[in-house]
Write a protein that holds these residues in place. Sequence first.
Motif, PDB file in Angstrom:
ATOM      1  N   GLY A 140      28.145 -64.641  14.249  1.00  0.00           N
ATOM      2  CA  GLY A 140      27.922 -63.121  14.204  1.00  0.00           C
ATOM      3  C   GLY A 140      27.301 -62.786  12.662  1.00  0.00           C
ATOM      4  N   GLN A 141      27.525 -63.601  11.582  1.00  0.00           N
ATOM      5  CA  GLN A 141      27.026 -63.618  10.452  1.00  0.00           C
ATOM      6  C   GLN A 141      25.582 -63.666  10.657  1.00  0.00           C
TER       7      GLN A 141
ATOM      8  N   GLU B 290      23.841 -63.092  13.342  1.00  0.00           N
ATOM      9  CA  GLU B 290      23.065 -61.966  14.155  1.00  0.00           C
ATOM     10  C   GLU B 290      23.105 -60.799  13.074  1.00  0.00           C
ATOM     11  N   ALA B 291      24.203 -60.524  12.378  1.00  0.00           N
ATOM     12  CA  ALA B 291      23.917 -59.233  11.530  1.00  0.00           C
ATOM     13  C   ALA B 291      22.755 -59.306  10.458  1.00  0.00           C
ATOM     14  N   ALA B 292      22.755 -60.667   9.938  1.00  0.00           N
ATOM     15  CA  ALA B 292      21.654 -60.736   8.888  1.00  0.00           C
ATOM     16  C   ALA B 292      20.283 -60.477   9.616  1.00  0.00           C
ATOM     17  N   GLN B 293      19.973 -61.033  10.828  1.00  0.00           N
ATOM     18  CA  GLN B 293      18.725 -60.994  11.618  1.00  0.00           C
ATOM     19  C   GLN B 293      18.455 -59.409  11.952  1.00  0.00           C
ATOM     20  N   ALA B 294      19.662 -58.661  12.554  1.00  0.00           N
ATOM     21  CA  ALA B 294      19.660 -57.284  12.735  1.00  0.00           C
ATOM     22  C   ALA B 294      19.171 -56.586  11.590  1.00  0.00           C
ATOM     23  N   LEU B 295      19.522 -56.903  10.316  1.00  0.00           N
ATOM     24  CA  LEU B 295      19.147 -56.316   9.231  1.00  0.00           C
ATOM     25  C   LEU B 295      17.876 -56.426   8.890  1.00  0.00           C
ATOM     26  N   GLY B 296      17.194 -57.634   9.569  1.00  0.00           N
ATOM     27  CA  GLY B 296      15.619 -57.873   9.234  1.00  0.00           C
ATOM     28  C   GLY B 296      15.449 -58.833   8.207  1.00  0.00           C
ATOM     29  N   LEU B 297      16.545 -59.439   8.035  1.00  0.00           N
ATOM     30  CA  LEU B 297      16.259 -60.473   6.816  1.00  0.00           C
ATOM     31  C   LEU B 297      15.578 -61.578   7.203  1.00  0.00           C
TER      32      LEU B 297
ATOM     33  N   ARG C 204      15.427 -65.448   3.675  1.00  0.00           N
ATOM     34  CA  ARG C 204      16.427 -64.679   2.910  1.00  0.00           C
ATOM     35  C   ARG C 204      17.960 -64.798   3.447  1.00  0.00           C
TER      36      ARG C 204
ATOM     37  N   HIS D  46      20.933 -65.755   0.991  1.00  0.00           N
ATOM     38  CA  HIS D  46      21.780 -64.750   0.661  1.00  0.00           C
ATOM     39  C   HIS D  46      23.218 -64.903   1.475  1.00  0.00           C
ATOM     40  N   ILE D  47      23.046 -65.265   2.625  1.00  0.00           N
ATOM     41  CA  ILE D  47      24.273 -65.129   3.757  1.00  0.00           C
ATOM     42  C   ILE D  47      24.750 -66.461   3.944  1.00  0.00           C
TER      43      ILE D  47
ATOM     44  N   ASN E  73      16.783 -55.319  20.019  1.00  0.00           N
ATOM     45  CA  ASN E  73      16.389 -55.688  18.930  1.00  0.00           C
ATOM     46  C   ASN E  73      16.130 -57.466  18.906  1.00  0.00           C
TER      47      ASN E  73
ATOM     48  N   LEU F  48      18.039 -59.711  19.523  1.00  0.00           N
ATOM     49  CA  LEU F  48      19.044 -60.733  19.177  1.00  0.00           C
ATOM     50  C   LEU F  48      19.098 -61.947  20.535  1.00  0.00           C
TER      51      LEU F  48
ATOM     52  N   ARG G 162      13.034 -54.558  14.272  1.00  0.00           N
ATOM     53  CA  ARG G 162      14.386 -54.911  13.657  1.00  0.00           C
ATOM     54  C   ARG G 162      14.330 -53.890  12.253  1.00  0.00           C
TER      55      ARG G 162
ATOM     56  N   PHE H 227      28.303 -54.049  15.362  1.00  0.00           N
ATOM     57  CA  PHE H 227      28.840 -54.983  16.281  1.00  0.00           C
ATOM     58  C   PHE H 227      30.355 -54.701  16.766  1.00  0.00           C
TER      59      PHE H 227
ATOM     60  N   ASN I 184      31.216 -57.971  11.800  1.00  0.00           N
ATOM     61  CA  ASN I 184      30.209 -59.096  10.977  1.00  0.00           C
ATOM     62  C   ASN I 184      29.731 -58.620   9.554  1.00  0.00           C
TER      63      ASN I 184
ATOM     64  N   PHE J 236      29.729 -59.367   5.695  1.00  0.00           N
ATOM     65  CA  PHE J 236      29.410 -60.810   4.794  1.00  0.00           C
ATOM     66  C   PHE J 236      30.612 -60.902   3.948  1.00  0.00           C
TER      67      PHE J 236
ATOM     68  N   HIS K 197      31.461 -62.742   1.645  1.00  0.00           N
ATOM     69  CA  HIS K 197      31.381 -63.157   0.252  1.00  0.00           C
ATOM     70  C   HIS K 197      30.683 -62.121  -0.536  1.00  0.00           C
TER      71      HIS K 197
ATOM     72  N   VAL L 242      14.940 -56.780   1.644  1.00  0.00           N
ATOM     73  CA  VAL L 242      13.919 -56.623   2.690  1.00  0.00           C
ATOM     74  C   VAL L 242      12.877 -55.428   2.258  1.00  0.00           C
TER      75      VAL L 242
ATOM     76  N   ARG M  90      26.202 -50.110   6.352  1.00  0.00           N
ATOM     77  CA  ARG M  90      25.261 -51.195   6.074  1.00  0.00           C
ATOM     78  C   ARG M  90      23.862 -51.033   6.797  1.00  0.00           C
TER      79      ARG M  90
END
Lengths: 403, 255
Positions: A298-299, A301-308, A312, A316-317, B62, B64, B90, B97, B101, B103, B105, B119, B163
């Motif tokens: 999920g981490q 996927e969330a990063a990908q969905a944000l366009g990272l 990156r 960062h993740i 998107n 995934l 994207r 989700f 999900n 982050f 940290h 980005v 976010r």
Amino acid sequence: MTPSTAPAAPDLPPPIGIVGPIGWLRQNLFSSPASSLVTLVMGAVLALVAFELGRWAFSEARWGVVTANFRLFLIGQYPMEAAWRLWLSLFVVSTLAGLSAGTAGGTIRTLATWLAAGQALLAGLAFLSELGPVVSGALLVNAVVLWVAFFLKLGRFVPRPALTWAWLLSIPVSAVLLAGVGGTPLEPVSTNLWGGLLLTFLLALVGILLSFPFGVLLALGRRSSLPAVRLLSTAYIELIRAVPLVTVLFMASIMLPLFLPGEIRIDRVLRAMGGITLFSAAYVAENVRGGLQAIPSGQIEAAQALGLSTYRMNRHIVLPQALRSVIPANVGLFISLLKDTTLVYILGLLEILGIGRAVLAQSQWFGAQMEVYAFVAAVFFVLCYTMSQASYRLEEALGVGQR
Amino acid sequence: MSSQADRSGEAAADIIVARDVHKWFGQLHVLRGIDLTVKVGEVVVIFGASGSGKSTFIRTINRLEEHQRGEIFVDGIELSNDVRNIAAVRSEIGMVFQSFNLFPHLTAMENVTLAPIRVRKSPRERAEQLAMELLNRVGIPEQAHKYPAQLSGGQQQRVAIARALAMQPKIMLFDEPTSALDPEMISEVLDVMKELALSGMTMICVTHEMGFARAVADRMVFFDQGLIVEQGPPSQIFGNPQHERTVQFLSQILH
């Protein structure tokens, strides 16, 4: 009418024997007759051992073997007339450590504290040895400068980027100071002459600093979506892990020159550093891979969905989470790397243990094995203990296990 | 794209066009030809039994998940293997989700500002200002400097919404956003989603919150075994469902 409370029984002091030192003794050492017996027997044995050790250390041991050869233990055969370059390089590092420690977190503080304490300790030994008050003074100055910068928080006055650049710059500066450059007042010092604690320290430091990033790249490579990268990384890791370090060092010392054209000679110390780095990187990679696998999908996927981008996302993740969970394992690895530097005797290099053996070969110190090995063991203990303390600080700072 | 030209007489343009989308997980045929068009500003609720392919479908929008047949256009950009297209799509889509999900940290604030700074290359101060506005909008400005583990589930999901909004997307995808929440926290998330829907955001929500669907959905889409069985406005779905499976499913979840 105000409700009245029943008069409370007065607080009595607890009976002697459940709190305080007597209570502690009772609970932990004399809780039953059998336990008391074990305590007495173990206590007697410990006292005997301590007494014998103390008697040996203070009356029989010929510590002269350490002080008379202290220069060899410290820097090997590095020429004395060039030794100021070592102290200068240490001075640079000590100053930076002091500046950083004043404003930084616990990890750097711990490392800086030990760097200062270590140099103060060596200064004391140097004073007693043939190196004399000048070298001792230089080391002491380093320690004092470090402490002063640390306690007065002089780092406040230095911009952070400048300090970072100074640290990065200190690496080539130290390298030039140590090795020298032909045709300048800094005469080249052949690495054949480097030895003792200097060599141990350099091999471990370079091994740790280089194998860590290399290992992280290998771990990422092993999980890459590109088959060629994945295959190469996996093959490398499996190959290296299937081979003992001794073999890798043999390869570096005997095989490598055979493959290279005659005029290209790679320095022995560099070969040792390379061998240790390449070896250690495979183990770092496997540790890091464990951390990477623990990251929930999920981490990502969330990063990908944000366009990272992949870079990156890793930067960062993924890596910040993966690396902090593998700190204990990696520090364990680096401690064993430090101890494995003793194997470079295969390349004919004399790190601190090698120097110890060489010293024992001198006829006047025949039979002083106990003293030499006790000294070498103490040096390794201080270095390893420093690393493990620093790692605890790092874990605290990064909050391992309390996420 | 012909579909946009065809509908040029209508007020809103198509922003998502999916035609005959198929997807296999190994041998398993999970999407069996999905055709769906979403207009700008439309709020679409997708519902259906678990395993019907609804989550998989919105995850293909998107990228995934990769679709293996058919075509998907988002704002005129085709989702193909071209990495630049994927990145472009994207950047127009925000996603929320089921399991948040976030982050772990990073603080709530850092979660929200990460993508704008890294980005979009927006300056930190601007990103933090925007993040504070968004955290205000989802009702938790006071939690900005806490870590996800210090927040309740409902608060975490609201940070996740902030976010996604921080990238200023044209479309928001919600993949069962309230399914992992304790009952008393569902409404605080739904309220944020309702406000978002009323503000004109294009939304596709996979959810079984029928009250939410009735209140804000323009269209409801019923998935069954990898196909769209029935779709229509909530009034039709609830009042006069056409398909036997729809009737059956609604009777199961409404009672």
